[in-house]
Every structure is written in structure tokens, then in C-alpha cells.
Write a protein that holds these residues in place. Structure first.
Motif, PDB file in Angstrom:
ATOM      1  N   CYS A 195       0.874  -1.178   0.000  1.00  0.00           N
ATOM      2  CA  CYS A 195       0.000   0.000   0.000  1.00  0.00           C
ATOM      3  C   CYS A 195       0.912   1.229   0.000  1.00  0.00           C
ATOM      4  O   CYS A 195       1.373   1.663   1.055  1.00  0.00           O
ATOM      5  CB  CYS A 195      -0.902  -0.009   1.241  1.00  0.00           C
ATOM      6  SG  CYS A 195      -2.089   1.352   1.307  1.00  0.00           S
ATOM      7  N   PRO A 196       1.251   1.755  -1.167  1.00  0.00           N
ATOM      8  CA  PRO A 196       2.260   2.807  -1.250  1.00  0.00           C
ATOM      9  C   PRO A 196       1.856   4.079  -0.509  1.00  0.00           C
ATOM     10  O   PRO A 196       0.680   4.439  -0.459  1.00  0.00           O
ATOM     11  CB  PRO A 196       2.384   3.069  -2.754  1.00  0.00           C
ATOM     12  CG  PRO A 196       1.084   2.607  -3.326  1.00  0.00           C
ATOM     13  CD  PRO A 196       0.654   1.450  -2.484  1.00  0.00           C
ATOM     14  N   SER A 197       2.860   4.738   0.059  1.00  0.00           N
ATOM     15  CA  SER A 197       2.636   6.017   0.731  1.00  0.00           C
ATOM     16  C   SER A 197       3.093   7.141  -0.180  1.00  0.00           C
ATOM     17  O   SER A 197       3.803   6.929  -1.165  1.00  0.00           O
ATOM     18  CB  SER A 197       3.395   6.066   2.060  1.00  0.00           C
ATOM     19  OG  SER A 197       4.773   5.807   1.848  1.00  0.00           O
ATOM     20  N   GLU A 198       2.676   8.337   0.150  1.00  0.00           N
ATOM     21  CA  GLU A 198       3.014   9.500  -0.667  1.00  0.00           C
ATOM     22  C   GLU A 198       4.519   9.721  -0.732  1.00  0.00           C
ATOM     23  O   GLU A 198       5.075  10.082  -1.775  1.00  0.00           O
ATOM     24  CB  GLU A 198       2.326  10.744  -0.103  1.00  0.00           C
ATOM     25  CG  GLU A 198       2.584  12.016  -0.883  1.00  0.00           C
ATOM     26  CD  GLU A 198       1.874  13.218  -0.283  1.00  0.00           C
ATOM     27  OE1 GLU A 198       2.130  14.335  -0.754  1.00  0.00           O
ATOM     28  OE2 GLU A 198       1.075  13.029   0.658  1.00  0.00           O
ATOM     29  N   LEU A 199       5.191   9.488   0.398  1.00  0.00           N
ATOM     30  CA  LEU A 199       6.640   9.654   0.481  1.00  0.00           C
ATOM     31  C   LEU A 199       7.265   8.318   0.865  1.00  0.00           C
ATOM     32  O   LEU A 199       6.731   7.597   1.714  1.00  0.00           O
ATOM     33  CB  LEU A 199       7.011  10.709   1.519  1.00  0.00           C
ATOM     34  CG  LEU A 199       6.482  12.123   1.280  1.00  0.00           C
ATOM     35  CD1 LEU A 199       6.774  13.006   2.482  1.00  0.00           C
ATOM     36  CD2 LEU A 199       7.091  12.727   0.011  1.00  0.00           C
ATOM     37  N   GLU A 200       8.400   8.000   0.259  1.00  0.00           N
ATOM     38  CA  GLU A 200       9.073   6.738   0.544  1.00  0.00           C
ATOM     39  C   GLU A 200      10.506   6.996   0.981  1.00  0.00           C
ATOM     40  O   GLU A 200      11.244   7.742   0.339  1.00  0.00           O
ATOM     41  CB  GLU A 200       9.084   5.843  -0.705  1.00  0.00           C
ATOM     42  CG  GLU A 200       9.761   4.498  -0.480  1.00  0.00           C
ATOM     43  CD  GLU A 200       9.784   3.638  -1.737  1.00  0.00           C
ATOM     44  OE1 GLU A 200       9.300   2.504  -1.674  1.00  0.00           O
ATOM     45  OE2 GLU A 200      10.287   4.129  -2.773  1.00  0.00           O
ATOM     46  N   TRP A 201      10.897   6.398   2.088  1.00  0.00           N
ATOM     47  CA  TRP A 201      12.268   6.481   2.552  1.00  0.00           C
ATOM     48  C   TRP A 201      13.130   5.578   1.676  1.00  0.00           C
ATOM     49  O   TRP A 201      12.794   4.417   1.434  1.00  0.00           O
ATOM     50  CB  TRP A 201      12.333   6.043   4.014  1.00  0.00           C
ATOM     51  CG  TRP A 201      13.660   6.239   4.674  1.00  0.00           C
ATOM     52  CD1 TRP A 201      14.565   7.223   4.431  1.00  0.00           C
ATOM     53  CD2 TRP A 201      14.209   5.437   5.727  1.00  0.00           C
ATOM     54  NE1 TRP A 201      15.655   7.098   5.257  1.00  0.00           N
ATOM     55  CE2 TRP A 201      15.467   6.005   6.055  1.00  0.00           C
ATOM     56  CE3 TRP A 201      13.767   4.310   6.415  1.00  0.00           C
ATOM     57  CZ2 TRP A 201      16.287   5.467   7.048  1.00  0.00           C
ATOM     58  CZ3 TRP A 201      14.574   3.775   7.406  1.00  0.00           C
ATOM     59  CH2 TRP A 201      15.820   4.351   7.720  1.00  0.00           C
ATOM     60  N   ALA A 202      14.236   6.096   1.192  1.00  0.00           N
ATOM     61  CA  ALA A 202      15.065   5.366   0.236  1.00  0.00           C
ATOM     62  C   ALA A 202      15.527   4.018   0.776  1.00  0.00           C
ATOM     63  O   ALA A 202      15.657   3.049   0.002  1.00  0.00           O
ATOM     64  CB  ALA A 202      16.275   6.217  -0.154  1.00  0.00           C
ATOM     65  N   LEU A 203      15.749   3.912   2.070  1.00  0.00           N
ATOM     66  CA  LEU A 203      16.248   2.657   2.630  1.00  0.00           C
ATOM     67  C   LEU A 203      15.185   1.577   2.727  1.00  0.00           C
ATOM     68  O   LEU A 203      15.492   0.435   3.076  1.00  0.00           O
ATOM     69  CB  LEU A 203      16.873   2.915   4.012  1.00  0.00           C
ATOM     70  CG  LEU A 203      18.085   3.845   4.037  1.00  0.00           C
ATOM     71  CD1 LEU A 203      18.703   3.890   5.425  1.00  0.00           C
ATOM     72  CD2 LEU A 203      19.131   3.424   3.008  1.00  0.00           C
ATOM     73  N   GLU A 204      13.929   1.910   2.423  1.00  0.00           N
ATOM     74  CA  GLU A 204      12.858   0.907   2.437  1.00  0.00           C
ATOM     75  C   GLU A 204      12.433   0.492   1.027  1.00  0.00           C
ATOM     76  O   GLU A 204      11.539  -0.325   0.868  1.00  0.00           O
ATOM     77  CB  GLU A 204      11.638   1.442   3.196  1.00  0.00           C
ATOM     78  CG  GLU A 204      11.843   1.575   4.694  1.00  0.00           C
ATOM     79  CD  GLU A 204      11.984   0.239   5.404  1.00  0.00           C
ATOM     80  OE1 GLU A 204      11.682  -0.804   4.790  1.00  0.00           O
ATOM     81  OE2 GLU A 204      12.407   0.232   6.575  1.00  0.00           O
ATOM     82  N   ALA A 205      13.070   1.047   0.018  1.00  0.00           N
ATOM     83  CA  ALA A 205      12.676   0.751  -1.364  1.00  0.00           C
ATOM     84  C   ALA A 205      13.201  -0.612  -1.811  1.00  0.00           C
ATOM     85  O   ALA A 205      14.280  -1.046  -1.399  1.00  0.00           O
ATOM     86  CB  ALA A 205      13.197   1.841  -2.292  1.00  0.00           C
ATOM     87  N   ALA A 206      12.425  -1.279  -2.665  1.00  0.00           N
ATOM     88  CA  ALA A 206      12.830  -2.560  -3.254  1.00  0.00           C
ATOM     89  C   ALA A 206      11.935  -2.832  -4.459  1.00  0.00           C
ATOM     90  O   ALA A 206      10.855  -2.254  -4.584  1.00  0.00           O
ATOM     91  CB  ALA A 206      12.718  -3.698  -2.242  1.00  0.00           C
ATOM     92  N   GLU A 207      12.390  -3.704  -5.318  1.00  0.00           N
ATOM     93  CA  GLU A 207      11.597  -4.059  -6.485  1.00  0.00           C
ATOM     94  C   GLU A 207      10.430  -4.950  -6.082  1.00  0.00           C
ATOM     95  O   GLU A 207      10.584  -5.846  -5.252  1.00  0.00           O
ATOM     96  CB  GLU A 207      12.463  -4.787  -7.517  1.00  0.00           C
ATOM     97  CG  GLU A 207      13.496  -3.900  -8.188  1.00  0.00           C
ATOM     98  CD  GLU A 207      12.853  -2.780  -8.987  1.00  0.00           C
ATOM     99  OE1 GLU A 207      11.862  -3.048  -9.694  1.00  0.00           O
ATOM    100  OE2 GLU A 207      13.329  -1.634  -8.874  1.00  0.00           O
ATOM    101  N   PRO A 208       9.244  -4.729  -6.652  1.00  0.00           N
ATOM    102  CA  PRO A 208       8.086  -5.575  -6.318  1.00  0.00           C
ATOM    103  C   PRO A 208       8.266  -6.986  -6.863  1.00  0.00           C
ATOM    104  O   PRO A 208       8.875  -7.181  -7.914  1.00  0.00           O
ATOM    105  CB  PRO A 208       6.919  -4.857  -6.997  1.00  0.00           C
ATOM    106  CG  PRO A 208       7.551  -4.081  -8.107  1.00  0.00           C
ATOM    107  CD  PRO A 208       8.901  -3.660  -7.607  1.00  0.00           C
TER     108      PRO A 208
END
Length: 232
Positions: A195-208
Motif C-alpha cells: 500500500c504505497p505512501s506519498e513519500l518513501e524512505w530510500a532505505l525501504e525501497a525494493a523491487e516488487p
């Protein structure tokens, strides 16, 4: 299909706003250090410090503040004024006092699902801060279990969904972090709902995990009851 009995919820930026508070503080940080570093370069240095420090300080406001102070010392070559450090410490205290602001549709969604499912909040961060936010959110009574952990891994979900439910095969985890909420939950055998949020912290990003049988995406938490109904 194994019937669903348990739903796990992330907290920060899934139930309530969080990253917006961090971004506002980052803007203040950039303004304080504007004579020593370009804002983009400063944010790169701050992110690098946060990445280095996660294993020492964990997730949350306190580690963030310490990383800001460390970055300020670095970019000023240890000449940062004591008054600037005091300002950063006060900014951290303000973050810890910031009122909880639920995301749209959260309370209705959680209340609707609490009637039929075992609900577990599984969140990372500082223990005292997360407990405060849960208490102020008004949602605490709706959860059958609360897990505040230092990291979210396959083992985290295996344990949480076995302790508070009937195992990961009959559980679903929903959250805004692909890295922490979705991928390890699927690895444990649960459903992972992004459930994406408006802002994403770079350290929590990953490919789906496109193509994974137990991966789903919703645009807002209000979409979760309809998704859950289709998984019964």
C-alpha cells in the motif's frame, strides 16, 4: 485456497503519517547547514549516515537525530556550533511530541476488519515512540497483538503469525514498505500487500515481486476489505 484468519498491519505511513514529519525536519536540517553543504549533497551524506547507523541505533527518531548530528560534524569538519546541535536535539524532541495523524480511511478499515479477523500491528522503530503513537491513535483496542521489532524478516513474520494467529499461510501483511512489509512476509508464506505512501524512505525501497502468487497491491488502505474478501 487456505482461508485467511490473520491480518498484520505496518504502522508508520500505513496507519498514520510519519515520513512527512521526517522530511520537514530534514528541510530544517538543510537550512541550518546551508553555509556548509548543498542541500542535495547534505541529504546524500545524511542517508549514508543513516545506513551506517541502522545496526547501532535501529529505526526511529533517535537514530535519525544522531545521524543528523554526525552528518553536521562531518560537513563542517567538526566546527558545527553547539547551538546547531542543540537545535537538532530540540527538533528530535518535537518529532517525538508530534501528534498522530491517521491516514484517510484507516480507522474505518481497521474497525471493519477487526470484526472478522485477528489483527496484529507489526512495526519497527523506537519502543516508547511507537507505543505513544499507538495509544494516541485510538486504534489500540482493535489489535489482538502488538509487535514492535528492530527489523522485519522472514523469521519475524513466522513468529508473529504463529503466536498471534494460525501461521503465515493463513495470514496477510499490509504496509507501505516493499522491503520490510511485503517481501519477507511472502518469504514466510503469508500474503504481502503493498500500500504505497506519498513519500518513501530510500532505505525501504525494493523491487516488487511481480508474478509472486501471494503478492497484491492496493492504492489506499480503504481498498483492503474488498481485497481480503476476494481471498477468502
Amino acid at each position: 485456497m487456505t482461508s485467511l484468519t490473520t491480518i498484520g498491519f505496518d504502522a508508520d505511513d500505513t496507519l498514520w503519517h510519519n515520513e512527512t514529519v521526517f522530511r520537514l525536519t530534514q528541510d530544517r536540517f538543510a537550512d541550518l547547514l546551508r553555509d556548509h553543504a548543498d542541500p542535495d549533497h547534505l541529504m546524500e551524506r545524511l542517508l549514508a549516515a543513516e545506513r551506517r547507523n541502522l545496526g547501532h541505533y535501529g529505526f526511529g527518531v533517535k537514530g535519525f537525530v544522531l545521524s543528523m548530528i554526525e552528518t553536521a560534524i562531518e560537513v563542517t569538519e567538526a566546527r558545527v556550533p553547539a547551538s546547531t546541535i542543540a537545535t537538532l536535539l530540540e527538533a528530535g524532541r518535537e518529532m517525538l511530541r508530534h501528534p498522530v495523524d491517521l491516514l484517510p480511511g484507516v480507522e474505518q478499515t481497521v474497525r471493519a476488519l477487526a470484526a472478522d479477523y485477528t489483527l496484529v500491528m507489526i512495526t519497527k522503530g523506537d519502543l516508547l515512540d511507537q507505543e505513544r503513537k499507538l495509544a494516541e491513535s485510538g486504534l489500540g483496542e482493535l489489535f489482538d497483538g502488538i509487535e514492535i521489532v528492530s527489523e522485519k524478516t522472514r523469521e519475524t513474520y513466522l513468529r508473529a503469525f504463529s503466536q498471534h494467529g494460525e501461521g503465515p499461510e493463513r495470514a496477510l501483511m499490509v504496509g507501505n514498505s516493499m522491503r520490510s512489509d511485503v517481501l519477507p512476509a511472502i518469504e514466510a508464506g503469508a500474503w504481502g500487500v503493498y500500500c504505497p505512501s506519498e513519500l518513501e524512505w530510500a532505505l525501504e525501497a525494493a523491487e516488487p515481486p511481480e508474478g509472486a502468487a501471494r503478492y497484491r497491491r492496493i492504492e489506499t488502505l480503504a481498498d483492503l476489505p474488498a481485497l481480503v474478501a476476494g481471498l477468502r
